[in-house]
Design a protein around this motif. Structure first.
Motif, PDB file in Angstrom:
ATOM      1  N   UNK A  37      32.112   6.961 -47.274  1.00 20.18           N
ATOM      2  CA  UNK A  37      30.641   7.003 -47.244  1.00 20.18           C
ATOM      3  C   UNK A  37      30.106   6.781 -45.827  1.00 20.18           C
ATOM      4  N   UNK A  38      30.955   6.222 -44.956  1.00 18.31           N
ATOM      5  CA  UNK A  38      30.484   5.884 -43.606  1.00 18.31           C
ATOM      6  C   UNK A  38      30.477   7.128 -42.716  1.00 18.31           C
ATOM      7  N   UNK A  39      29.405   7.264 -41.977  1.00 23.76           N
ATOM      8  CA  UNK A  39      29.208   8.490 -41.202  1.00 23.76           C
ATOM      9  C   UNK A  39      29.023   8.262 -39.716  1.00 23.76           C
ATOM     10  N   UNK A  40      28.833   7.002 -39.321  1.00 24.89           N
ATOM     11  CA  UNK A  40      28.437   6.731 -37.937  1.00 24.89           C
ATOM     12  C   UNK A  40      29.636   6.808 -37.004  1.00 24.89           C
ATOM     13  N   UNK A  41      29.357   6.606 -35.723  1.00 22.94           N
ATOM     14  CA  UNK A  41      30.447   6.606 -34.732  1.00 22.94           C
ATOM     15  C   UNK A  41      31.408   5.433 -34.985  1.00 22.94           C
ATOM     16  N   UNK A  42      30.952   4.452 -35.777  1.00 23.86           N
ATOM     17  CA  UNK A  42      31.802   3.274 -36.028  1.00 23.86           C
ATOM     18  C   UNK A  42      32.600   3.397 -37.326  1.00 23.86           C
ATOM     19  N   UNK A  43      32.654   4.585 -37.870  1.00 28.58           N
ATOM     20  CA  UNK A  43      33.294   4.719 -39.200  1.00 28.58           C
ATOM     21  C   UNK A  43      34.778   4.318 -39.176  1.00 28.58           C
ATOM     22  N   UNK A  44      35.410   4.437 -37.985  1.00 31.24           N
ATOM     23  CA  UNK A  44      36.811   4.001 -37.912  1.00 31.24           C
ATOM     24  C   UNK A  44      36.935   2.631 -37.245  1.00 31.24           C
ATOM     25  N   UNK A  45      35.836   1.927 -37.153  1.00 31.83           N
ATOM     26  CA  UNK A  45      35.878   0.574 -36.616  1.00 31.83           C
ATOM     27  C   UNK A  45      35.111   0.452 -35.313  1.00 31.83           C
ATOM     28  N   UNK A  46      34.815  -0.812 -34.963  1.00 39.51           N
ATOM     29  CA  UNK A  46      34.191  -1.090 -33.663  1.00 39.51           C
ATOM     30  C   UNK A  46      35.327  -1.415 -32.719  1.00 39.51           C
ATOM     31  N   UNK A  47      35.734  -0.457 -31.922  1.00 37.04           N
ATOM     32  CA  UNK A  47      36.839  -0.736 -30.988  1.00 37.04           C
ATOM     33  C   UNK A  47      36.432  -0.341 -29.573  1.00 37.04           C
ATOM     34  N   UNK A  48      37.287  -0.705 -28.624  1.00 35.52           N
ATOM     35  CA  UNK A  48      36.954  -0.491 -27.208  1.00 35.52           C
ATOM     36  C   UNK A  48      36.616   0.958 -26.926  1.00 35.52           C
ATOM     37  N   UNK A  49      37.397   1.889 -27.491  1.00 37.45           N
ATOM     38  CA  UNK A  49      37.175   3.307 -27.170  1.00 37.45           C
ATOM     39  C   UNK A  49      35.800   3.777 -27.631  1.00 37.45           C
ATOM     40  N   UNK A  50      35.467   3.418 -28.872  1.00 37.68           N
ATOM     41  CA  UNK A  50      34.179   3.876 -29.419  1.00 37.68           C
ATOM     42  C   UNK A  50      33.021   3.286 -28.606  1.00 37.68           C
ATOM     43  N   UNK A  51      33.133   1.997 -28.294  1.00 39.98           N
ATOM     44  CA  UNK A  51      32.029   1.348 -27.570  1.00 39.98           C
ATOM     45  C   UNK A  51      31.928   1.894 -26.145  1.00 39.98           C
ATOM     46  N   UNK A  52      33.076   2.128 -25.519  1.00 38.63           N
ATOM     47  CA  UNK A  52      33.059   2.697 -24.165  1.00 38.63           C
ATOM     48  C   UNK A  52      32.378   4.068 -24.186  1.00 38.63           C
ATOM     49  N   UNK A  53      32.743   4.849 -25.156  1.00 37.14           N
ATOM     50  CA  UNK A  53      32.167   6.185 -25.324  1.00 37.14           C
ATOM     51  C   UNK A  53      30.645   6.098 -25.525  1.00 37.14           C
ATOM     52  N   UNK A  54      30.271   5.125 -26.339  1.00 39.99           N
ATOM     53  CA  UNK A  54      28.853   4.905 -26.665  1.00 39.99           C
ATOM     54  C   UNK A  54      28.070   4.556 -25.391  1.00 39.99           C
ATOM     55  N   UNK A  55      28.659   3.670 -24.574  1.00 40.73           N
ATOM     56  CA  UNK A  55      27.984   3.248 -23.346  1.00 40.73           C
ATOM     57  C   UNK A  55      27.862   4.391 -22.348  1.00 40.73           C
ATOM     58  N   UNK A  56      28.753   5.362 -22.473  1.00 40.79           N
ATOM     59  CA  UNK A  56      28.733   6.477 -21.529  1.00 40.79           C
ATOM     60  C   UNK A  56      27.772   7.581 -21.970  1.00 40.79           C
ATOM     61  N   UNK A  57      27.203   7.427 -23.170  1.00 43.96           N
ATOM     62  CA  UNK A  57      26.332   8.472 -23.705  1.00 43.96           C
ATOM     63  C   UNK A  57      25.187   8.764 -22.735  1.00 43.96           C
ATOM     64  N   UNK A  58      25.064  10.002 -22.295  1.00 40.76           N
ATOM     65  CA  UNK A  58      23.970  10.300 -21.368  1.00 40.76           C
ATOM     66  C   UNK A  58      22.642  10.455 -22.118  1.00 40.76           C
ATOM     67  N   UNK A  59      21.591  10.412 -21.384  1.00 40.69           N
ATOM     68  CA  UNK A  59      20.285  10.766 -21.953  1.00 40.69           C
ATOM     69  C   UNK A  59      19.583   9.629 -22.664  1.00 40.69           C
ATOM     70  N   UNK A  60      19.922   8.418 -22.317  1.00 38.93           N
ATOM     71  CA  UNK A  60      19.232   7.298 -22.961  1.00 38.93           C
ATOM     72  C   UNK A  60      17.896   7.032 -22.269  1.00 38.93           C
ATOM     73  N   UNK A  61      16.858   7.017 -23.036  1.00 38.22           N
ATOM     74  CA  UNK A  61      15.536   6.744 -22.470  1.00 38.22           C
ATOM     75  C   UNK A  61      15.206   5.277 -22.696  1.00 38.22           C
ATOM     76  N   UNK A  62      15.135   4.545 -21.636  1.00 38.10           N
ATOM     77  CA  UNK A  62      14.896   3.108 -21.805  1.00 38.10           C
ATOM     78  C   UNK A  62      13.609   2.666 -21.116  1.00 38.10           C
ATOM     79  N   UNK A  63      12.792   3.643 -20.776  1.00 34.73           N
ATOM     80  CA  UNK A  63      11.582   3.311 -20.019  1.00 34.73           C
ATOM     81  C   UNK A  63      10.734   2.250 -20.703  1.00 34.73           C
TER      82      UNK A  63
END
Ligand SMILES: Nc1nc2c(ncn2[C@@H]2O[C@H](COP(=O)(O)OP(=O)(O)OP(=O)(O)O)[C@@H](O)[C@H]2O)c(=O)[nH]1
Ligand SMILES: [Mg+2]
Length: 396
Positions: free
Chosen positions: A319-345
């Motif tokens: 039922x899980x669909x998110x990027x964390x569906x296989x767990x919260x691990x270093x690779x997923x989080x690193x990938x997440x932090x590298x996601x371009x296009x974040x608007x934080x203004x």
């Protein structure tokens, strides 16, 4: 380029923000401020919570202990339950995912006033933050004596009337009463026996159906009565038995997000190789890992839920669909932090309005705002996963 929805910026969750500002104002360097914030984060995440569950033999103490830990009765870590098992001495049960939360299964007091007095001494009352006094019939003099003794120690206590599912079923069969009538009758009967204590509130619950009856009200009351630093431990530790508790968990975690973002983003002691974003990776990973466990999405929790609802764990996981569906691990989080296009203004602007006069922060401002965004978005994604799991588990 992807543009982040504003929902994840959540500029309104300014909890701890005043404290953050004060820390910056009173610190000589940014490094010192960050160290203080990290220390504060450690304190908040390691706060202890000791819940004592007490009451007469067979009242349903051990079943309640298992229920609030989200552990099925046949789990190796479960408190033994049953019609003949008797809890004779206080037993401490660790929470399956939070080592700082302990649930104590205490035997009820005996039959004389003297025992009520010595009970308080022998059971080391100062250890416990909260007492839950359980009965499955009517509260008796002993329960009143116990509550009086707890009150003298200035501790919180709550009366719980358990096995309500049994009562509702039986009364419906025998007298054809509606559920509302049954509950009103039980409430009235309990109050009658607790008059000497000034009619304290009694919570009618079933440990087999936490989402029904008064368990949600018990938790809401406890949450309000506990000091703020213990609230996160309580809410984080509860099993996910409804969408309401999930919402409560999000709310409680959201309060921690700015503090965590400042702890991780302002000074990058442990930066991520190959990433433009300077932040402390371990802090980000740890926060998202805590959310995952609190939402019941780690392997162990899913396994326990699978047993509880009698479904294969792979069905829940699917039922899980998110990027964390296989767990919260270093690779997923690193990938997440590298996601371009974040608007934080919006986050940066919000920070700046608070941090006027604390200019030294500006250098790390973008990192703080980005981490803030990522923690919010990560939590929102896991919230969706948790809802999907609850739906498949047929809990909601
Ligand atoms: N239907 C129903 N049965 C319950 C509930 N809570 C406990 N029971 C049952 O009541 C019996 C006694 O429960 P325990 O949790 O072992 O009670 P206890 O207070 O720990 O008992 P002692 O340790 O002997 O004092 C068991 O058969 C449980 O399954 C409940 O909320 N609903
Ligand atoms: Mg027991």
């Amino acid at each position: 380029m992807a543009c982040a929805p504003d929902a994840y910026v959540d500029v309104n969750s300014d909890y701890y923000f005043r404290e953050i500002v004060d820390i910056y104002r009173s610190s000589s360097t940014m490094e010192a401020a960050t160290a203080t914030i990290r220390h504060r984060l450690d304190q908040l995440h390691n706060v202890t919570l000791n819940i004592a569950v007490t009451g007469m033999a067979g009242a349903g103490k051990s079943t309640f202990v298992n229920a609030i830990r989200g552990i099925p009765h046949n789990d190796p870590q479960a408190a033994p339950t049953g019609v003949t098992e008797t809890t004779m001495t206080p037993v401490k049960y660790d929470h399956p995912t939070m080592p700082n939360v302990k649930i104590w299964d205490l035997p009820g007091i005996g039959t004389t006033k003297h025992q009520a007095k010595t009970y308080v001494k022998h059971k080391k009352f100062e250890t416990y933050d909260v007492f839950i006094i359980i009965t499955s019939e009517r509260f008796r003099e002993n329960d009143v004596l116990l509550a009086t003794a707890i009150l003298k120690q200035k501790k919180l206590y709550y009366f719980v009337r358990s096995k309500i599912d049994n009562d509702v079923y039986a009364e419906q069969q025998i007298n054809r009463y509606s559920e509302g009538q049954v509950l009103a009758n039980i409430r009235w009967d309990c109050q009658k026996h607790l008059r000497d204590l000034g009619n304290p509130k009694v919570f009618l619950i079933s440990s087999f159906y936490l989402e029904k009856y008064d368990f949600p009200q018990l938790i809401e009351t406890l949450r309000e009565d506990l000091p703020e630093n213990k609230r996160l431990a309580l809410i984080q530790s509860l099993p996910v038995y409804s969408t309401d508790i999930l919402r409560m968990k999000c709310k409680q975690f959201r309060k921690m997000i700015w503090l965590t973002a400042f702890g991780a983003g302002a000074v990058a002691i442990n930066p991520i190789p190959g990433l433009a974003l300077a932040c402390d990776f371990a802090i980000v990973l740890s926060f998202l890992g805590k959310v995952q466990k609190a939402f019941g999405l780690d392997d162990e929790s899913l396994q326990r839920l699978a047993v509880r609802v009698n479904k294969p764990v792979c069905e829940l996981k699917s039922a899980m669909n998110s990027r964390f569906k296989d767990g919260v691990n270093s690779d997923v989080v690193r990938q997440f932090l590298a996601t371009p296009g974040i608007t934080v203004a919006a986050s940066v602007q919000f920070m700046m309005t608070f941090l006027v006069g604390v200019g030294t922060l500006v250098a790390g401002g973008m990192s703080v705002a980005t981490v803030h965004y990522i923690l919010n978005k990560g939590m929102a994604e896991m919230e969706e996963d948790a809802k999907a799991v609850l739906t498949v588990a047929q809990i909601i």
